[in-house]
Design a protein around this motif. Structure first.
Motif, PDB file in Angstrom:
ATOM      1  N   UNK A  18       0.846  -1.191   0.000  1.00 37.11           N
ATOM      2  CA  UNK A  18       0.000   0.000   0.000  1.00 37.11           C
ATOM      3  C   UNK A  18       0.882   1.242   0.000  1.00 37.11           C
ATOM      4  N   UNK A  19       0.408   2.283  -0.688  1.00 33.76           N
ATOM      5  CA  UNK A  19       1.136   3.551  -0.786  1.00 33.76           C
ATOM      6  C   UNK A  19       0.338   4.664  -0.111  1.00 33.76           C
ATOM      7  N   UNK A  20       1.053   5.675   0.405  1.00 33.38           N
ATOM      8  CA  UNK A  20       0.374   6.875   0.896  1.00 33.38           C
ATOM      9  C   UNK A  20       0.886   8.148   0.226  1.00 33.38           C
ATOM     10  N   UNK A  21       2.008   8.075  -0.520  1.00 33.66           N
ATOM     11  CA  UNK A  21       2.564   9.281  -1.129  1.00 33.66           C
ATOM     12  C   UNK A  21       2.812   9.167  -2.628  1.00 33.66           C
ATOM     13  N   UNK A  22       2.329   8.090  -3.264  1.00 33.46           N
ATOM     14  CA  UNK A  22       2.584   7.911  -4.694  1.00 33.46           C
ATOM     15  C   UNK A  22       1.511   8.644  -5.488  1.00 33.46           C
ATOM     16  N   UNK A  23       1.676   9.953  -5.596  1.00 30.33           N
ATOM     17  CA  UNK A  23       0.678  10.809  -6.249  1.00 30.33           C
ATOM     18  C   UNK A  23       1.391  11.953  -6.946  1.00 30.33           C
ATOM     19  N   UNK A  24       0.771  12.469  -8.031  1.00 26.33           N
ATOM     20  CA  UNK A  24       1.379  13.586  -8.740  1.00 26.33           C
ATOM     21  C   UNK A  24       0.662  13.885 -10.038  1.00 26.33           C
ATOM     22  N   UNK A  25       1.278  14.773 -10.846  1.00 24.45           N
ATOM     23  CA  UNK A  25       0.672  15.164 -12.120  1.00 24.45           C
ATOM     24  C   UNK A  25       1.646  15.056 -13.295  1.00 24.45           C
ATOM     25  N   UNK A  26       2.809  14.496 -13.076  1.00 26.15           N
ATOM     26  CA  UNK A  26       3.774  14.280 -14.168  1.00 26.15           C
ATOM     27  C   UNK A  26       4.289  12.849 -14.120  1.00 26.15           C
ATOM     28  N   UNK A  27       5.232  12.587 -13.227  1.00 27.13           N
ATOM     29  CA  UNK A  27       5.765  11.240 -13.068  1.00 27.13           C
ATOM     30  C   UNK A  27       6.450  11.110 -11.716  1.00 27.13           C
ATOM     31  N   UNK A  28       6.496   9.905 -11.219  1.00 26.86           N
ATOM     32  CA  UNK A  28       7.209   9.549  -9.989  1.00 26.86           C
ATOM     33  C   UNK A  28       7.686   8.116 -10.142  1.00 26.86           C
ATOM     34  N   UNK A  29       8.506   7.679  -9.204  1.00 29.43           N
ATOM     35  CA  UNK A  29       8.801   6.261  -9.160  1.00 29.43           C
ATOM     36  C   UNK A  29       8.858   5.795  -7.719  1.00 29.43           C
TER      37      UNK A  29
END
Length: 204
Positions: free
Chosen positions: A55-66
Motif C-alpha cells: 500500500x502507498x500513501x505518497x505515490x501521487x502527482x501530475x507528471x511522473x514519480x517512481x
C-alpha cells in the motif's frame, strides 16, 4: 474467447505456491513517490505466496514519480522458483482532454541487498550482471472530455523472470519492483493506493 486461452494453458506450465511460502523478512523502498524515510509503503501480505502487494500513501502527482520496493524473504519449501506474471495498481486517476497515463514496472531478482540500485529513470541500468530483469507496461487513455475514477491499471507478461531456486533456507532472493506512472498529454493526476502482484511458482 481468445482471452480465455491463457487461463487454460497456464496451469500446465506453472504450479501454485509451495507447501510453505516464504515469509517477508524485510521491506525497503525509495524513490520520488516513496522516500525511504517516509514510512509511506506497507506490505499487504506477510508472505510471498500466489500473490503479494503493498500500500502507498505518497505515490501521487501530475507528471511522473517512481517507487522502488525491495522485498527479502525466507522460509519457503526447498526446490522452488517464483516469478511475477501480473501487476495491478489501484488508485484515483483524473485525465482531461487528449491525455493518458502510462505505467512501467521493472521487476528483477537479486542476491545481495547492496546490488539493488534505485533510480528516478525508467531506463535505469542495474549493474549486477546476475540480475534477472523484466519490464511490464500498461496504461489508460482519455479521448476527452474527462476520466475521473478509482481505477485499476493492469499489466502482465508471458516472459516470466524466475527467481533463483530456493535452498535449505527457503530464500528465493530479493524481489525488486520499480513502478513508474507517467502522465502524457493535456492534463492528468494520479494517486495510487495499492499494488498487487500475481506470482507463479514452479519446481526447480
Amino acid at each position: 474467447m481468445r482471452s480465455l486461452l491463457p487461463l487454460v494453458v497456464l496451469p500446465l506450465l506453472a504450479l501454485a505456491a509451495p507447501p510453505t511460502s516464504p515469509t517477508i523478512t524485510r521491506l525497503v523502498f525509495s524513490g520520488s513517490g516513496c522516500p525511504n524515510d517516509s514510512g509511506s509503503v506497507k506490505s499487504d501480505t506477510a508472505t510471498i505466496g500466489d500473490s503479494a502487494g503493498v500500500s502507498f500513501t505518497q505515490l501521487k502527482g501530475d507528471t511522473t514519480d517512481n517507487c522502488a520496493v525491495h522485498i527479502q524473504s525466507a522460509g519457503a519449501s526447498e526446490g522452488w522458483q517464483v516469478a511475477v506474471r501480473q501487476v495491478d495498481y489501484v488508485g484515483d486517476v483524473n485525465l482531461k482532454g487528449n491525455s493518458g497515463l502510462d505505467t512501467y514496472t521493472q521487476v528483477f531478482w537479486s542476491e545481495n541487498a547492496g546490488n539493488t540500485v534505485n533510480s528516478h529513470h525508467i531506463k535505469a541500468e542495474w549493474r549486477n550482471a546476475d540480475d534477472i530483469q523484466g519490464v511490464l507496461t500498461g496504461g489508460l487513455a482519455c479521448a476527452g472530455p474527462e476520466i475521473k475514477d478509482y481505477i485499476t491499471v493492469r499489466s502482465s507478461t508471458a516472459d516470466l523472470k524466475w527467481s533463483k531456486c530456493t535452498g535449505a533456507d527457503g530464500n528465493p532472493g530479493i524481489l525488486n519492483v520499480n513502478f513508474r506512472p507517467v502522465v502524457q498529454g493535456d492534463f492528468g493526476t494520479y494517486d495510487f493506493k495499492h499494488a498487487a502482484w500475481k506470482l507463479e511458482w514452479r519446481r526447480c
